[in-house]
Design a protein around this motif. Structure first.
Motif, PDB file in Angstrom:
ATOM      1  N   THR A  32      27.678 -24.717  83.257  1.00 16.62           N
ATOM      2  CA  THR A  32      27.745 -26.137  82.946  1.00 16.62           C
ATOM      3  C   THR A  32      27.315 -26.970  84.138  1.00 16.62           C
ATOM      4  N   THR A  33      27.249 -28.266  83.932  1.00 10.75           N
ATOM      5  CA  THR A  33      26.824 -29.218  84.954  1.00 10.75           C
ATOM      6  C   THR A  33      27.744 -30.424  84.912  1.00 10.75           C
ATOM      7  N   PHE A  34      28.137 -30.907  86.083  1.00  6.50           N
ATOM      8  CA  PHE A  34      28.866 -32.166  86.201  1.00  6.50           C
ATOM      9  C   PHE A  34      28.177 -32.998  87.266  1.00  6.50           C
ATOM     10  N   GLN A  35      28.159 -34.315  87.054  1.00  7.61           N
ATOM     11  CA  GLN A  35      27.462 -35.210  87.967  1.00  7.61           C
ATOM     12  C   GLN A  35      28.371 -36.356  88.394  1.00  7.61           C
ATOM     13  N   SER A  36      28.039 -36.941  89.536  1.00  7.06           N
ATOM     14  CA  SER A  36      28.703 -38.163  89.972  1.00  7.06           C
ATOM     15  C   SER A  36      27.631 -39.137  90.430  1.00  7.06           C
ATOM     16  N   LEU A  37      27.970 -40.422  90.370  1.00  4.52           N
ATOM     17  CA  LEU A  37      27.024 -41.473  90.720  1.00  4.52           C
ATOM     18  C   LEU A  37      27.645 -42.366  91.780  1.00  4.52           C
ATOM     19  N   THR A  38      26.904 -42.596  92.842  1.00  5.25           N
ATOM     20  CA  THR A  38      27.297 -43.533  93.889  1.00  5.25           C
ATOM     21  C   THR A  38      26.217 -44.603  93.939  1.00  5.25           C
ATOM     22  N   SER A  39      26.644 -45.865  93.923  1.00  2.00           N
ATOM     23  CA  SER A  39      25.683 -46.961  93.883  1.00  2.00           C
ATOM     24  C   SER A  39      26.054 -48.023  94.906  1.00  2.00           C
ATOM     25  N   ILE A  40      25.064 -48.403  95.718  1.00  5.65           N
ATOM     26  CA  ILE A  40      25.237 -49.471  96.706  1.00  5.65           C
ATOM     27  C   ILE A  40      23.995 -50.349  96.634  1.00  5.65           C
ATOM     28  N   ALA A  60      38.708 -29.085  87.349  1.00 12.60           N
ATOM     29  CA  ALA A  60      38.875 -29.684  88.683  1.00 12.60           C
ATOM     30  C   ALA A  60      37.590 -30.369  89.132  1.00 12.60           C
ATOM     31  N   THR A  61      36.450 -29.735  88.893  1.00 15.29           N
ATOM     32  CA  THR A  61      35.162 -30.325  89.265  1.00 15.29           C
ATOM     33  C   THR A  61      34.895 -31.586  88.452  1.00 15.29           C
ATOM     34  N   TYR A  62      35.144 -31.528  87.156  1.00 15.20           N
ATOM     35  CA  TYR A  62      34.958 -32.703  86.293  1.00 15.20           C
ATOM     36  C   TYR A  62      35.812 -33.872  86.782  1.00 15.20           C
ATOM     37  N   ALA A  64      37.163 -34.443  89.737  1.00 15.82           N
ATOM     38  CA  ALA A  64      36.740 -34.937  91.051  1.00 15.82           C
ATOM     39  C   ALA A  64      35.462 -35.763  90.941  1.00 15.82           C
ATOM     40  N   ARG A  65      34.483 -35.285  90.171  1.00 13.34           N
ATOM     41  CA  ARG A  65      33.216 -36.008  90.014  1.00 13.34           C
ATOM     42  C   ARG A  65      33.424 -37.321  89.257  1.00 13.34           C
ATOM     43  N   THR A  66      34.269 -37.314  88.241  1.00 14.91           N
ATOM     44  CA  THR A  66      34.536 -38.535  87.483  1.00 14.91           C
ATOM     45  C   THR A  66      35.246 -39.559  88.357  1.00 14.91           C
ATOM     46  N   ASN A  67      36.217 -39.119  89.143  1.00 15.62           N
ATOM     47  CA  ASN A  67      36.917 -40.018  90.057  1.00 15.62           C
ATOM     48  C   ASN A  67      35.932 -40.650  91.039  1.00 15.62           C
ATOM     49  N   ARG A  68      35.023 -39.841  91.551  1.00 13.97           N
ATOM     50  CA  ARG A  68      34.017 -40.348  92.490  1.00 13.97           C
ATOM     51  C   ARG A  68      33.143 -41.422  91.824  1.00 13.97           C
ATOM     52  N   THR A  69      32.704 -41.155  90.609  1.00 17.29           N
ATOM     53  CA  THR A  69      31.875 -42.120  89.890  1.00 17.29           C
ATOM     54  C   THR A  69      32.637 -43.412  89.623  1.00 17.29           C
ATOM     55  N   LEU A  70      33.888 -43.299  89.188  1.00 14.13           N
ATOM     56  CA  LEU A  70      34.686 -44.484  88.893  1.00 14.13           C
ATOM     57  C   LEU A  70      34.942 -45.324  90.143  1.00 14.13           C
ATOM     58  N   ALA A  71      35.047 -44.680  91.291  1.00  9.66           N
ATOM     59  CA  ALA A  71      35.309 -45.407  92.533  1.00  9.66           C
ATOM     60  C   ALA A  71      34.038 -45.968  93.168  1.00  9.66           C
ATOM     61  N   ALA A  72      32.939 -45.228  93.098  1.00  5.64           N
ATOM     62  CA  ALA A  72      31.758 -45.594  93.881  1.00  5.64           C
ATOM     63  C   ALA A  72      30.527 -45.968  93.057  1.00  5.64           C
ATOM     64  N   GLY A  73      30.633 -45.962  91.752  1.00  2.00           N
ATOM     65  CA  GLY A  73      29.451 -46.211  90.934  1.00  2.00           C
ATOM     66  C   GLY A  73      29.185 -47.656  90.585  1.00  2.00           C
ATOM     67  N   ILE A  84      27.085 -44.192  80.810  1.00  2.14           N
ATOM     68  CA  ILE A  84      26.281 -43.105  80.248  1.00  2.14           C
ATOM     69  C   ILE A  84      26.636 -41.789  80.922  1.00  2.14           C
ATOM     70  N   LEU A  85      26.698 -41.788  82.247  1.00  5.65           N
ATOM     71  CA  LEU A  85      27.021 -40.572  82.993  1.00  5.65           C
ATOM     72  C   LEU A  85      28.431 -40.087  82.656  1.00  5.65           C
ATOM     73  N   LEU A  86      29.386 -41.017  82.544  1.00  8.01           N
ATOM     74  CA  LEU A  86      30.763 -40.633  82.195  1.00  8.01           C
ATOM     75  C   LEU A  86      30.813 -39.993  80.811  1.00  8.01           C
ATOM     76  N   LEU A  87      30.077 -40.538  79.863  1.00  9.47           N
ATOM     77  CA  LEU A  87      30.048 -39.982  78.512  1.00  9.47           C
ATOM     78  C   LEU A  87      29.407 -38.587  78.503  1.00  9.47           C
ATOM     79  N   ILE A  88      28.296 -38.431  79.178  1.00  6.58           N
ATOM     80  CA  ILE A  88      27.611 -37.138  79.215  1.00  6.58           C
ATOM     81  C   ILE A  88      28.511 -36.074  79.845  1.00  6.58           C
ATOM     82  N   ASP A  89      29.164 -36.403  80.965  1.00  3.96           N
ATOM     83  CA  ASP A  89      30.059 -35.432  81.603  1.00  3.96           C
ATOM     84  C   ASP A  89      31.245 -35.093  80.708  1.00  3.96           C
TER      85      ASP A  89
END
Length: 156
Positions: A32-40, A60-62, A64-73, A84-89
């Motif tokens: 499987t694949t999980f992604q996170s997004l950081t945006s500045i 655990a990976t899901y 952690a990656r979701t938390n990262r996206t919610l905090a930094a995206g 979109i990324l949250l839904l796909i994950d």
């Protein structure tokens, strides 16, 4: 952290194979694949974690990656892609959750001695608080704009 090689432990141990978790060596595992997004501002970075994961390590990976996206995206142009990324994950997580609990595989030299602890659910992590504050701020801003438009006298 490097993965111990079979040479380092003698020929009895081997790296995880297909169907075995790349992190802990347990089975069953699914690719499987999980992604996170950081945006500045105008820059955004999508980080991808891809491989064989057991139920615990995948969850655990899901989380952690979701938390990262919610905090930094939310802090730049990449915020457009956060939902979109949250839904796909979340859709990718379904196949991980269908797995049986992980069982250790004998003779496998993995990065971790046991499956990862998934930790607290996503909504109990700091990223959920950040996302809630950002979304509340956007809703407040939209409400203020609508209120200002409704109360401003028209000069027709």
């Amino acid at each position: 952290m490097s993965v111990p090689t079979a040479h380092a432990f003698g020929s009895a141990l081997r790296p995880p194979a297909e169907g075995e978790c790349q992190y802990c060596g347990s089975h069953p595992a699914v690719r499987t694949t999980f992604q996170s997004l950081t945006s500045i501002a105008i820059i955004y970075i999508i980080t991808t974690f891809r491989g064989w994961m057991c139920r615990s390590c995948g969850l655990a990976t899901y989380r952690a990656r979701t938390n990262r996206t919610l905090a930094a995206g939310w802090w730049g142009i990449g915020a457009i892609g956060v939902p979109i990324l949250l839904l796909i994950d979340r859709l990718r997580l379904r196949k991980v959750l269908r797995l049986a609990p992980p069982a250790p595989t004998q003779g496998v030299a993995a990065q971790l001695p046991a499956p990862m602890d998934p930790g607290p659910p996503v909504l109990r992590r700091p990223g959920a608080i950040v996302a809630g504050v950002v979304l509340a701020g956007w809703l407040l801003l939209i409400a203020l704009i609508v209120w200002a438009e409704m109360t401003t006298p028209s000069f027709e």
